[in-house]
Design a protein around this motif. Structure first.
Motif, PDB file in Angstrom:
ATOM      1  N   ALA A  94       0.698  -1.142  -0.170  1.00  0.00           N
ATOM      2  CA  ALA A  94       0.143  -0.040  -0.042  1.00  0.00           C
ATOM      3  C   ALA A  94       0.829   1.152   0.242  1.00  0.00           C
ATOM      4  O   ALA A  94       1.878   1.307   0.862  1.00  0.00           O
ATOM      5  CB  ALA A  94      -0.805   0.023   1.298  1.00  0.00           C
ATOM      6  N   TYR A  96       0.410   5.070   0.242  1.00  0.00           N
ATOM      7  CA  TYR A  96      -0.442   6.334   0.607  1.00  0.00           C
ATOM      8  C   TYR A  96       0.194   7.336   0.469  1.00  0.00           C
ATOM      9  O   TYR A  96       1.018   7.887   1.096  1.00  0.00           O
ATOM     10  CB  TYR A  96      -0.856   6.264   2.192  1.00  0.00           C
ATOM     11  CG  TYR A  96      -1.707   4.895   2.422  1.00  0.00           C
ATOM     12  CD1 TYR A  96      -3.011   4.672   2.162  1.00  0.00           C
ATOM     13  CD2 TYR A  96      -1.111   3.871   3.243  1.00  0.00           C
ATOM     14  CE1 TYR A  96      -3.740   3.624   2.440  1.00  0.00           C
ATOM     15  CE2 TYR A  96      -1.667   2.653   3.597  1.00  0.00           C
ATOM     16  CZ  TYR A  96      -3.020   2.524   3.075  1.00  0.00           C
ATOM     17  OH  TYR A  96      -3.580   1.318   3.243  1.00  0.00           O
ATOM     18  N   LEU A  98       0.241  11.395   1.053  1.00  0.00           N
ATOM     19  CA  LEU A  98       0.244  12.295   2.226  1.00  0.00           C
ATOM     20  C   LEU A  98       0.208  13.593   1.768  1.00  0.00           C
ATOM     21  O   LEU A  98      -0.318  14.271   2.581  1.00  0.00           O
ATOM     22  CB  LEU A  98       1.153  11.687   3.219  1.00  0.00           C
ATOM     23  CG  LEU A  98       0.764  10.137   3.613  1.00  0.00           C
ATOM     24  CD1 LEU A  98       1.930  10.022   4.855  1.00  0.00           C
ATOM     25  CD2 LEU A  98      -0.660   9.993   4.151  1.00  0.00           C
TER      26      LEU A  98
END
Length: 153
Positions: A94, A96, A98
């Motif tokens: 994963a 992500y 940000l």
């Protein structure tokens, strides 16, 4: 990118990207990554075609590739660089997204253009990475941004 920094991966093709990132159509926005170097830099490549789903609404009469898609592609390129450079793993992770800082769109990108996402690491702390990206078409900067992401299992 430092030209003197050794190349760790000369080519990460679409099959390797699919093994590295969890993204899939229509959100996988890079076709390959080249010249991943030991200094955590590399270049993502996107061949923009008229068949991109975004062109159905952006804009049907005058298609322009959305800037937000370029920023996402910068983050995907950075994700491939980070995963391949540090772990050498092909396990999907994963990633992500940000942060986005200092984002600027300079010129429109049109169907038929090839975008090069020139990414270089600004630093990292544990699972957090920060990169600066310049999106270029024919050697001219069309967008730029600093992006931050977190890699997790």
């Amino acid at each position: 990118m430092t030209e003197g920094s050794p190349i760790k991966f000369e080519l990460v093709d679409i099959n390797a990207i699919l093994q590295t990132l969890p993204h899939r159509f229509p959100m996988l926005l890079i076709d390959r990554v080249i010249n991943i170097r030991a200094d955590y830099s590399g270049i993502g490549i996107k061949n923009v075609t008229f068949n991109e789903p975004a062109f159905q609404g952006h804009f049907p009469e005058r298609p322009v590739y959305p800037g937000v898609m370029m920023i996402e592609a910068m983050a995907q390129t950075a994700g491939v660089i980070g995963i391949k450079s540090v772990e050498g793993t092909e396990k999907p992770r994963a990633v992500y997204f940000l942060t986005i800082d200092k984002c600027k769109f300079r010129k429109p990108v049109l169907p038929g253009d090839t975008i090069e996402y020139h990414m270089r690491s600004l630093g990292r702390r544990k699972t957090m990475w920060w990169f600066h990206g310049d999106a270029k078409v024919n050697g001219q900067v069309v967008a730029e941004a600093d992006v931050g992401a977190m890699l997790t299992d």
